[in-house]
Design a protein around this motif. Structure first.
Motif, short mmCIF file in Angstrom:
data_model
loop_
_atom_site.label_atom_id
_atom_site.label_comp_id
_atom_site.label_asym_id
_atom_site.label_seq_id
_atom_site.Cartn_x
_atom_site.Cartn_y
_atom_site.Cartn_z
N ILE A 20 11.68 4.54 -6.33
CA ILE A 20 11.87 4.17 -4.93
C ILE A 20 10.59 3.54 -4.40
CG2 ILE A 20 12.33 5.03 -2.60
CD1 ILE A 20 13.96 7.27 -3.86
N PRO A 21 10.64 2.31 -3.89
CA PRO A 21 9.43 1.65 -3.39
C PRO A 21 8.73 2.49 -2.32
CG PRO A 21 11.26 0.11 -3.49
CD PRO A 21 11.84 1.47 -3.73
N THR A 22 7.42 2.46 -2.37
CA THR A 22 6.61 3.18 -1.39
C THR A 22 6.04 2.17 -0.40
OG1 THR A 22 6.00 4.86 -3.02
CG2 THR A 22 4.63 4.68 -1.03
N ALA A 23 6.39 2.35 0.86
CA ALA A 23 5.92 1.42 1.89
C ALA A 23 4.45 1.62 2.17
CB ALA A 23 6.73 1.62 3.17
N SER A 24 3.73 0.51 2.23
CA SER A 24 2.30 0.54 2.55
C SER A 24 2.08 -0.27 3.82
CB SER A 24 1.50 -0.05 1.40
OG SER A 24 1.75 -1.46 1.30
N ASN A 26 1.05 -3.11 3.93
CA ASN A 26 1.40 -4.50 3.63
C ASN A 26 2.91 -4.74 3.49
OD1 ASN A 26 -1.35 -5.44 3.39
ND2 ASN A 26 -1.45 -4.30 1.45
N THR A 27 3.68 -3.66 3.54
CA THR A 27 5.13 -3.79 3.37
C THR A 27 5.78 -4.30 4.64
OG1 THR A 27 5.11 -1.92 1.82
CG2 THR A 27 7.25 -2.58 2.73
N LYS A 28 6.63 -5.28 4.50
CA LYS A 28 7.32 -5.86 5.65
C LYS A 28 8.83 -5.61 5.54
CE LYS A 28 3.50 -7.74 7.17
NZ LYS A 28 2.83 -7.17 8.37
N CYS A 29 9.44 -5.48 6.69
CA CYS A 29 10.89 -5.37 6.78
C CYS A 29 11.36 -6.44 7.76
CB CYS A 29 11.30 -3.98 7.27
SG CYS A 29 13.07 -3.78 7.55
N SER A 30 12.31 -7.26 7.33
CA SER A 30 12.74 -8.35 8.20
C SER A 30 14.26 -8.48 8.22
CB SER A 30 12.11 -9.68 7.77
OG SER A 30 12.52 -10.02 6.46
N ARG A 50 15.72 -7.45 4.67
CA ARG A 50 14.78 -7.73 3.58
C ARG A 50 13.58 -6.78 3.61
NH1 ARG A 50 11.14 -13.29 3.08
NH2 ARG A 50 10.28 -12.91 0.99
N PHE A 51 13.15 -6.33 2.43
CA PHE A 51 11.94 -5.53 2.28
C PHE A 51 11.06 -6.22 1.23
CE2 PHE A 51 15.31 -2.71 3.55
CZ PHE A 51 14.73 -1.89 4.51
N TYR A 52 9.80 -6.44 1.56
CA TYR A 52 8.94 -7.11 0.58
C TYR A 52 7.49 -6.69 0.74
CZ TYR A 52 8.14 -10.45 4.46
OH TYR A 52 7.85 -11.03 5.68
N ASP A 53 6.80 -6.69 -0.38
CA ASP A 53 5.38 -6.34 -0.44
C ASP A 53 4.79 -7.11 -1.61
OD1 ASP A 53 2.88 -5.07 -0.96
OD2 ASP A 53 3.56 -3.30 0.15
N LYS A 54 4.00 -8.14 -1.32
CA LYS A 54 3.46 -9.00 -2.37
C LYS A 54 2.52 -8.24 -3.30
CE LYS A 54 3.85 -13.38 0.15
NZ LYS A 54 3.11 -14.55 0.70
N GLN A 55 1.73 -7.33 -2.74
CA GLN A 55 0.78 -6.59 -3.57
C GLN A 55 1.49 -5.67 -4.56
OE1 GLN A 55 -2.22 -4.64 -1.23
NE2 GLN A 55 -3.17 -6.56 -0.57
N GLN A 56 2.57 -5.05 -4.11
CA GLN A 56 3.31 -4.14 -4.99
C GLN A 56 4.33 -4.88 -5.84
OE1 GLN A 56 4.33 -0.11 -3.56
NE2 GLN A 56 3.78 -0.84 -1.52
#
Length: 374
Positions: A20-24, A26-30, A50-56
Motif C-alpha cells: 500500500i503506497p505511503t503518502a509523503s 511529496n504525494t499529490k492527490c488530484s 489520481r495519486f502520484y509521487d515522483k520520488q516514490q
C-alpha cells in the motif's frame, strides 16, 4: 475481459499491507475531469482520482466508472437498478492515453489535502478493492463515478463540493437534457423513461463538470493548482437523421398511409405505455417511478388497435384518451421535453381525430350542403 484485468491489477497493487503506497509530503492527490465522449454513456463526461509521487515512483488513477457489458441480463439489471459497477485502479499513463485516443479533454485539479488525509483515502481504497466493496449499485444521480469520488474525499477530509448555481436553479431533467440535446432520439428515449422525480430540483452535484466547478469556485483552500492535461478535439458526429424532423416524417407517414399503419402505431404507443408502467413497478431506480408519460403513451391505445370500429365504448375511450394527452401536454408546457414530444403529440391527436371519423363527418356535411345549394 477488461473487468478481470482491472480487478487483478487492483488486487496486485493493494494486495498486501507492505504494498500500500505511503503518502509523503511529496504525494499529490488530484481530481481528473474528462470531457464528454461520443457514446451515450459517455455524454456526461467522467471523473477519476489520481495519486502520484515522483520520488516514490507511483502514479495511478482510481476509477469508479467501470461496468461489464457481458454481465448476464445487462439491460434488465440496468432498468431494474441492481447493475453492479465497480472500482478499478488504472496506471495514469493508461488512463491518459485512453482519453487522448478518444480525443477527449482532461482537466486536473490538485487538491489541497494533507499527507495524512491522502493516506486515509489510500487505505480506504485498499480495503475497498480487496473486498466486495469494490462493487456498488449504480444510481443515475446519487451513486456514480462522480458522487463516489466526492464522497470518498469528503469522508477523509474537510473538502466538500460547494453548492453551484446549476444545482440551485435547475431540475435533474433540465441538467441531463442539456448534455443529451445533440442526440435527439437518445434524448427523447431517456426523457420518456424518466418520471416525476427527475423534475425536482437537483440536491447535490452528480456530474463531472459540476464537481470540477464545485471545487474550483472554493479557490486555493480546496484546489492548489489546475492543469489542462489534454484539450478536447472531439467533434460529435450526429447522423443527419437523428432529429425531430425525422420522427415527424415517420409518424405522419404512419398516420396517413393506411388504416393498418394507424393500427400499428396504436399498438406501439400502447405497448410502450405498458412497458413504462411495468418499469415503474419493477425498477429500483427512483428516477423511473411515477412516470406520467403513461398519459401520452396510453395503454388504452391498444383498444383502438383491436376493438371493432362500431364498438359502443369507443367514443368514451376516445374522450378519455384525448383528455389524458391534453393533461400530459399541459403538465410539460414549462419543461424541457415539450419540443421533444411535439411529433408524438401531433401524431396522437391526428390518430384520435381520424379514429373518431370527425373528418369524414365534416366532409359529408359539406357535400350535403353543396348538394342542397345546387
Amino acid at each position: 475481459m477488461i473487468r478481470y484485468l482491472l480487478i487483478v491489477f487492483s488486487f496486485c497493487f493493494f494486495s498486501a499491507k507492505a504494498q500500500i503506497p505511503t503518502a509523503s509530503a511529496n504525494t499529490k492527490c488530484s481530481l481528473l475531469t474528462v470531457s464528454a465522449g461520443s457514446q451515450l454513456y459517455s455524454l456526461y463526461g467522467h471523473t477519476g482520482l489520481r495519486f502520484y509521487d515522483k520520488q516514490q515512483g507511483f502514479d495511478f488513477v482510481v476509477n469508479f466508472g467501470y461496468f461489464d457489458f457481458s454481465t448476464p441480463n445487462f439491460y434488465l439489471k440496468f432498468v431494474k437498478g441492481d447493475l453492479k459497477y465497480f472500482v478499478g485502479i488504472d496506471r495514469y499513463e493508461d488512463f491518459y492515453a485512453n482519453y487522448v485516443f478518444e480525443q477527449r479533454g482532461i482537466k486536473e485539479q490538485v487538491l489541497n489535502l494533507k499527507s495524512a488525509e491522502i493516506q486515509l483515502i489510500i487505505n480506504d481504497l485498499a480495503t475497498i478493492v480487496n473486498s466486495d466493496g469494490k462493487f456498488y449499485t449504480y444510481k443515475f444521480f446519487h451513486r456514480n463515478c462522480t458522487t463516489m469520488v466526492a464522497d470518498l474525499i469528503a469522508k477523509h477530509s474537510s473538502i466538500t463540493p460547494a453548492v453551484i448555481n446549476e444545482i440551485k436553479e435547475k431540475s435533474f431533467r433540465e441538467i441531463v437534457s442539456e448534455y443529451q440535446s445533440p442526440l435527439y432520439f437518445e434524448n427523447l428515449g431517456i426523457n420518456i423513461m424518466f418520471g416525476y422525480y427527475t423534475d425536482s430540483k437537483a440536491d447535490a452535484v452528480f456530474l463531472p463538470e459540476q464537481l470540477f466547478t464545485a471545487y474550483e469556485i472554493q479557490g486555493q483552500e480546496v484546489v492548489s493548482k489546475t492543469n489542462v492535461l489534454n484539450k478536447t478535439s472531439l467533434v460529435l458526429d450526429v447522423p443527419w437523421w437523428n432529429s425531430v424532423f425525422t420522427l415527424f416524417a415517420i409518424l405522419l407517414t404512419l398516420v396517413f398511409v393506411h388504416e393498418f399503419t394507424r393500427r400499428f402505431l396504436f399498438v406501439v404507443l400502447g405497448f410502450l405505455g405498458i412497458f413504462l408502467a411495468a418499469a415503474g413497478l419493477y425498477s429500483d431506480h427512483v428516477e423511473v417511478l411515477w412516470n406520467y408519460n403513461i398519459l401520452l403513451f396510453n395503454p388504452l391505445f391498444l383498444y383502438f388497435a383491436f376493438a371493432e370500429k362500431k364498438s359502443v365504448r369507443r367514443k368514451t375511450f376516445q374522450v378519455l384518451a384525448v383528455v389524458s394527452v391534453l393533461v400530459h401536454l399541459i403538465y410539460v408546457l414549462n419543461k424541457p421535453q415539450l419540443l421533444l414530444f411535439a411529433p408524438i403529440y401531433a401524431a396522437v391527436f391526428l390518430l384520435l381525430l381520424l379514429d373518431s371519423n370527425l373528418l369524414t363527418a365534416i366532409k359529408q356535411n359539406r357535400t350535403k350542403g353543396l348538394n342542397h345549394n345546387i
